[in-house]
Design an enzyme around this catalytic site. Structure first.
Site, PDB file in Angstrom:
ATOM      1  N   LYS A  83       0.159   1.916   9.826  1.00  0.00           N
ATOM      2  CA  LYS A  83      -1.254   2.290   9.861  1.00  0.00           C
ATOM      3  C   LYS A  83      -1.884   1.668  11.103  1.00  0.00           C
ATOM      4  O   LYS A  83      -1.743   0.461  11.341  1.00  0.00           O
ATOM      5  CB  LYS A  83      -1.912   1.741   8.604  1.00  0.00           C
ATOM      6  CG  LYS A  83      -3.123   2.467   8.107  1.00  0.00           C
ATOM      7  CD  LYS A  83      -3.491   1.861   6.758  1.00  0.00           C
ATOM      8  CE  LYS A  83      -4.694   2.498   6.158  1.00  0.00           C
ATOM      9  NZ  LYS A  83      -5.162   1.748   4.986  1.00  0.00           N
TER      10      LYS A  83
HETATM   11  C1  E4P Z   1      -7.589   3.350   2.901  1.00  0.00           C
HETATM   12  O1  E4P Z   1      -6.547   3.400   3.463  1.00  0.00           O
HETATM   13  C2  E4P Z   1      -8.447   2.163   2.864  1.00  0.00           C
HETATM   14  O2  E4P Z   1      -7.624   1.080   2.583  1.00  0.00           O
HETATM   15  C3  E4P Z   1      -9.487   2.204   1.785  1.00  0.00           C
HETATM   16  O3  E4P Z   1      -9.532   3.435   1.141  1.00  0.00           O
HETATM   17  C4  E4P Z   1     -10.824   1.637   2.159  1.00  0.00           C
HETATM   18  O4  E4P Z   1     -11.670   1.720   1.047  1.00  0.00           O
HETATM   19  P1  E4P Z   1     -13.035   0.908   0.919  1.00  0.00           P
HETATM   20  O5  E4P Z   1     -14.058   1.589   1.757  1.00  0.00           O
HETATM   21  O6  E4P Z   1     -13.366   0.982  -0.537  1.00  0.00           O
HETATM   22  O7  E4P Z   1     -12.745  -0.493   1.379  1.00  0.00           O
END
Ligand code: E4P
Length: 216
Positions: A83
């Protein structure tokens, strides 16, 4: 539509896998930082449990560092998806890593233009954050709709991974728009199961059945 768990918590993941509805995992530095133990070992355990795509995020800010970290993360397990954040450096790193055959999830996507650029450099997934957009009175689902349209126009194979989901309606709306994946915190997955009429209906069925059984 595929459903991923947005979590780095092994117990939470183990608890949801038997449902048979989970296709993968997303983690991020905030989620992994909350868990005890070595994050690399935790990622390997998660991959072993899930046997599906497991996103692990780089923390370097420069392309060279992201590529180095991405290679290290990808070497942990065949299921790891690297990522990278959507930045100029992240785009360069995505191009390099995807050219090596590594799967890349470009995260922190908040505009259709960003998603388009990530797709152009071979991202396997783009992660638009719908909840964080809704939080600032912008339309998370409007963004998903735009990305779906753009990817269809050019037959990009990049999958749309709807992230930052806050509740069941995000998942339903994403499915209606044709998004490929939703990643959800465990609480959102639990909420997908709930409907008061199901509970009331089941209670009535069982009560009626009990009455019948009591008949001589
Ligand atoms: C996705 O890959 C992220 O880790 C995640 O969905 C972020 O979510 P949040 O906005 O609730 O922190």
């Amino acid at each position: 539509m595929k459903i991923f768990i947005d979590s780095g918590n092994i117990k939470e993941i183990e608890g949801l896998m038997p449902l048979g509805i989970i296709d993968g995992i997303t983690t991020n530095p905030s989620l992994l930082a909350k868990e005890p133990g070595d994050y690399r070992e935790n990622l390997k355990t998660i991959c072993r449990i899930v046997q599906g795509p497991t996103s692990a995020e780089v923390v370097a800010l420069d392309a060279e560092g992201m590529i180095r970290e991405g290679r290290e993360l990808a070497a942990l397990d065949e299921h790891i998806v690297v990522k990278v954040p959507f930045t100029r450096e992240g785009v360069q790193a995505c191009k390099a890593l995807s050219s090596e055959g590594k799967r890349v999830n470009v995260t922190l996507i908040f505009s259709a233009a960003q998603a388009l650029l990530a797709a152009k450099v071979g991202a396997t997934y783009v992660s638009p954050f719908v909840g964080r957009l809704d939080d600032i009175a912008s339309s998370g689902m409007g963004l998903i709709s735009d990305i779906v349209e753009i990817f269809e126009n050019y037959q990009f194979t990049t999958e749309i991974l709807v992230a930052s989901t806050r509740g069941p309606m995000h998942i339903v709306e994403a499915a209606r728009l044709g998004a490929d994946i939703c990643t959800c915190p465990a609480a959102v997955i639990e909420a997908l199961f709930k409907h008061p009429l199901t509970d009331i209906g089941l209670e009535k069925f069982l009560k009626d059945w009990e009455k019948t059984q009591k008949k001589p």
